[in-house]
Scaffold this motif. Structure first.
Motif: not given
Length: 302
Positions: A137-152
Motif C-alpha cells: 500500500e502507498p506510504i503517506e508519511s516521511a516517518q514511515e518511509l524512513f522507519d526500518p521497521a516498515v518494509v518497502k
C-alpha cells in the motif's frame, strides 16, 4: 477469483504464532479489547473466504485460544527461525496437497481486512508463473518511509517484485543527499508540508495544520510502497522454501522473501484494495491498536 480454478485448488489460511517474540514476548496473547490478539486474527481469517483456518503455534496457551475460536491448532517446534518454516512443518504434518493455496497470515495483524486474504489468494491462483503473491500500500508519511521497521517494496510494470528493503526505496537521488540523516529529511518534509498548508488556508480559517509527518511534501512525483506482511504460495513451494539457503540480502535485511527472489522464484505484488491497518511489533504499537478497540468486559484473556 476464477471459480473453476478455486474449486480445483483448496485454499487454507495458516497463522504461524510463536510465544517468544523478540521485541514483545507473548504479544500474540496480549489483551486487545478483552480478547487475545490471536483470537482477533483467527476471527478475521475465518472471514477471509478460505476453506480452513489453521494456527501453527509453539505454546499450549496459543493453541487453546485457537481451538476456542473453532479453528484447527497444530503444535509446532519452538526452534523455527521464521513463520515460513513453521508453516512448512504444519503443511507436512497436515499432508496438504502440493497445489493447495496457503495464505500466511501474520499473528500480529489484528486489523487486517478479510478482503485482503481473498485478494492475495486470487492473485496467486491467477498467476501460475509466480511462486508467491503478496500485497502493498502507498506510504503517506516521511516517518514511515524512513522507519526500518516498515518494509518497502518496488516492483515492475507487471507487478513482479524487484526488491524489498527496510531502507527507503526508490532513493530520491536529486532530493536526498546521502550525507543527510533520515531525521533531517523527515523534519524538512514536515516543514515544507506545514508551509504549503499555511499558504492554502484563508485568513480567519479555523482549519488546523496536518498531523506530524502526514505527507511527504519534499518527495518527487513517485509513490513509495509499504509491504503488507501477508503471503500466498502453494503448499509445495512453502515446503521447498524452508530448505533453501538464506541469501546474503536476506541476512542483511532480515527479510525472508528475499530468499525466494535470490533463488529465482518470482513474487507478484498487488496494491491492496483496502488499508491494512497497523500491525503490532512494539509496546507502543500495542497501545495504539488497543485504543481502537472498546473493551468487552464479558471476555477475558486466558
Amino acid at each position: 477469483m476464477n471459480e473453476s480454478l478455486a474449486e480445483s485448488r483448496p485454499c487454507v489460511a495458516i497463522i504461524p504464532a510463536r510465544y517468544a517474540s523478540s521485541r514483545l514476548p507473548g504479544k500474540v496473547l496480549a489483551d486487545i479489547g478483552g480478547r487475545p490478539m490471536i483470537a482477533r486474527v483467527c476471527e478475521l481469517a475465518l472471514a477471509g473466504g478460505v476453506d480452513e483456518v489453521i494456527v501453527a503455534g509453539d505454546d499450549a496457551r496459543i493453541l487453546d485460544v485457537a481451538k476456542a475460536q473453532g479453528v484447527r491448532a497444530i503444535a509446532t517446534s519452538s526452534e523455527h527461525r521464521s513463520g515460513s518454516e513453521r508453516i512448512s512443518e504444519a503443511i507436512s504434518r497436515l499432508g496438504l496437497d502440493p497445489d493447495a493455496v496457503v495464505v500466511n497470515i501474520q499473528a500480529d495483524e489484528p486489523l487486517l481486512p478479510p478482503v485482503l486474504i481473498r485478494q492475495v489468494s486470487a492473485s496467486l491462483v491467477e498467476r501460475s508463473e509466480c511462486a508467491m503473491a503478496t500485497l502493498c500500500e502507498p506510504i503517506e508519511s516521511a516517518q514511515e518511509l524512513f522507519d526500518p521497521a516498515v518494509v518497502k517494496v518496488v516492483f515492475d510494470a507487471t507487478g513482479r517484485a524487484l526488491y524489498f528493503s527496510r531502507a527507503p526505496i526508490p532513493w530520491h537521488r536529486e532530493g536526498w543527499s546521502p550525507m543527510t540523516s533520515p531525521e533531517r529529511l523527515i523534519r524538512s518534509s514536515l516543514e515544507a508540508s506545514l508551509a504549503e498548508r499555511d499558504d492554502s488556508i484563508e485568513p480567519g480559517s479555523n482549519e488546523s495544520g496536518p498531523s506530524e509527518g502526514r505527507t511527504i511534501a519534499s518527495l518527487p512525483a513517485i509513490v513509495h510502497y509499504r509491504h503488507i506482511g501477508i503471503y500466498a504460495a502453494r503448499a509445495g513451494f512453502f515446503t521447498r522454501f524452508a530448505g533453501l539457503e538464506p541469501s546474503p540480502a536476506e541476512r542483511h535485511e532480515s527479510l525472508e522473501q528475499l530468499r525466494a527472489m535470490h533463488h529465482g522464484h518470482p513474487i507478484h505484488v498487488d496494491i491492496a484494495k483496502s488499508s491494512s491497518g497497523p500491525g503490532v511489533d512494539t509496546p507502543a504499537d500495542l497501545e495504539r491498536v488497543r485504543a481502537l478497540f472498546p473493551r468487552d468486559q464479558s471476555l477475558t484473556e486466558p
